[in-house]
Design an enzyme around this catalytic site. Structure first.
Site, PDB file in Angstrom:
ATOM      1  N   LYS A 232       0.840  -1.209   0.000  1.00  0.00           N
ATOM      2  CA  LYS A 232       0.000   0.000   0.000  1.00  0.00           C
ATOM      3  C   LYS A 232       0.871   1.254   0.000  1.00  0.00           C
ATOM      4  CE  LYS A 232      -3.718  -2.470   2.279  1.00  0.00           C
ATOM      5  NZ  LYS A 232      -4.315  -2.909   3.551  1.00  0.00           N
TER       6      LYS A 232
ATOM      7  N   GLN B  32      -4.823  -1.358   9.852  1.00  0.00           N
ATOM      8  CA  GLN B  32      -4.523  -2.656   9.243  1.00  0.00           C
ATOM      9  C   GLN B  32      -4.938  -3.785  10.189  1.00  0.00           C
ATOM     10  OE1 GLN B  32      -3.169  -3.107   6.052  1.00  0.00           O
ATOM     11  NE2 GLN B  32      -3.600  -5.262   6.403  1.00  0.00           N
TER      12      GLN B  32
ATOM     13  N   ASP C 288     -10.900   2.765   3.961  1.00  0.00           N
ATOM     14  CA  ASP C 288     -11.343   1.391   3.719  1.00  0.00           C
ATOM     15  C   ASP C 288     -12.836   1.296   3.392  1.00  0.00           C
ATOM     16  OD1 ASP C 288      -9.779  -0.777   3.664  1.00  0.00           O
ATOM     17  OD2 ASP C 288      -9.748  -1.126   5.829  1.00  0.00           O
TER      18      ASP C 288
END
Ligand code: NDP
Length: 298
Positions: free
Chosen positions: A53, A97, A120
Site C-alpha cells: 500500500k 490494518q 477502507d
C-alpha cells in the site's frame, strides 16, 4: 476461451489516472494527499500488505503518514493515535490494518476513525451510505470488483448475480453494489443448501467464501462471468514453492466462463487501487476541488 479480468493491468491504468488527478490539482490544493496506514504489532502478512500500500501511494503522489505501534500498545493509546490522525489536516485517509494483536478489540477503534477519512469504506456510516445510495468512500474490495466488471464491459442491469459469502468486508457490500447496478442478487453463505444449484443460475458469480478451490465446473453456468475474491497460500506437497490460489478451481472453470479473474492478479491489485481512489477522492473534497472519480465509487 474466457476473457481474463486482469486486475494488474487495470490497476496500473487507474494508477496513471490517479497520478494525473493528483498532479493536476496539487498546486490548487497546496498540499499532497495523505494516507495514514496504522499498523499495530508485527503480523508478517500485514507487513507485506502495508508495504504494498505504501509503495502504491508513493507511485501516485500520496504522502504516507502512517504509524507502526508495538504489539503491546494499550487500546487507549491506539485510540489516541487515531484521534490525532482524525485531527491532522494533512491526513485524508486512515486505514487500520487488520488483524490486530490478540487482546485489542478492533470494533471501537474502527468506529473512532473519522468517516470522512475512512479509506477502507468500512465505517458503519459509510456502509449505511452505500445501503442508501449516498456518496461516500466505498469498501475497497467490492468496489474493485465493480471496476473490473465495468472495464470489461460486463452489463449488470437485469442480470442474475450470485455472491458467495456475506462478510461485512466483502460479501455484503458486494451484493449491495451489484444490486445498485440493477442486477438481481442472491447471497449464498455457509448455511446455504444446494449451493451449486444456486450458483449455476448466476450470469455473474462473485466468490468470497475464503475456502481454497471450493468452486468448480459444477457450480458455473456456461458463459457466466466469474470473479474470484479468495486468496490463499497453498503449500507444495512436494516441498517446492508455495503458490497462491483462489476459491475457484480456475483451470476447470475457465473453459466454461465468458470471463474470469485470476488469482493472483485479479481482485487483489484492485483492492489497493480503490484505497488510493478513496484517499484521492477525500483529498479533493477536503481541499474544495472537483472530484473526477465518481465512476469508481459505485
Ligand atoms: P470471511 O471468512 O469473513 O467470510 C466468508 C464468507 O463465506 C462467510 O459469509 C461464510 O458464511 C461464507 N462461506 C464459508 N464457507 C462457505 C461454504 N462452504 N459455502 C458457502 N459460503 C461459505 O471472509 P472474507 O469475506 O473476509 O474474505 C473472503 C475471501 O476473500 C478470503 O479468502 C480472503 O482472504 C479474501 N479476500 C481477498 C481480498 C483481496 O483483495 N483479494 C480482500 C479481502 C478478502 P457464514 O457467514 O455463514 O459464515
Amino acid at each position: 476461451m474466457a476473457t481474463r479480468l486482469d486486475g494488474r493491468q487495470l490497476a496500473s491504468e487507474l494508477e496513471e489516472r490517479l497520478q494525473a488527478v493528483v498532479s493536476e490539482r496539487l498546486e490548487r490544493a497546496g498540499r499532497p494527499p495523505g494516507l495514514a496506514v496504522l499498523r499495530v504489532g508485527d503480523d508478517p502478512a500485514s507487513g507485506v500488505y502495508v508495504a504494498n500500500k505504501e509503495k502504491a501511494c508513493s507511485r501516485i503522489g500520496i504522502t504516507n503518514l502512517g504509524a507502526h505501534l508495538p504489539a503491546e500498545t494499550p487500546a487507549d493509546e491506539v485510540l489516541r493515535t487515531i484521534e490525532r490522525l482524525n485531527a491532522d489536516p494533512a491526513v485524508d485517509g486512515i486505514l487500520l490494518q487488520l488483524p490486530l494483536p490478540a487482546g485489542l478489540d478492533e470494533r471501537p477503534l474502527l468506529a473512532a476513525i473519522d468517516p470522512e477519512k475512512d479509506a477502507d469504506g468500512l465505517h458503519t456510516l459509510n456502509l449505511g451510505r452505500l445501503l442508501k445510495g449516498e456518496p461516500g468512500p466505498r469498501s475497497c474490495t467490492p468496489a474493485g470488483v465493480m471496476a473490473l466488471l465495468a472495464s470489461a464491459g460486463v452489463e449488470l442491469a437485469g442480470k442474475r448475480a450470485v455472491v458467495v459469502g456475506r462478510s461485512i468486508l466483502v460479501g455484503q457490500p458486494m451484493a449491495l453494489m451489484l444490486q445498485a447496478a440493477n442486477a438481481t442478487v442472491t447471497i449464498a453463505h455457509s448455511r446455504t443448501t444446494n449451493l451449486a444449484e444456486i450458483t449455476r443460475q448466476a450470469d455473474v458469480l462473485v466468490v468470497a467464501a475464503g475456502r481454497p478451490l471450493m468452486l468448480g465446473a459444477e457450480h458455473v453456468k456456461p458463459g457466466a462471468v466469474v470473479v474470484d475474491v479468495g486468496i490463499h497460500r497453498l503449500e507444495s506437497e512436494t516441498g517446492g514453492k508455495a503458490r497462491l490460489c483462489g476459491d475457484v478451481r480456475f483451470d476447470e472453470v475457465e473453459p466454461l466462463a465468458s470471463a474470469i479473474s485470476p488469482v493472483p492478479g485479479g481482485v487483489g491489485p484492485m483492492t489497493v487501487t480503490l484505497l488510493l481512489v478513496n484517499t484521492v477522492a477525500s483529498w479533493c473534497q477536503r481541499c474544495g476541488l472537483d472530484q473526477p472519480l465518481a465512476d469508481l465509487l459505485p
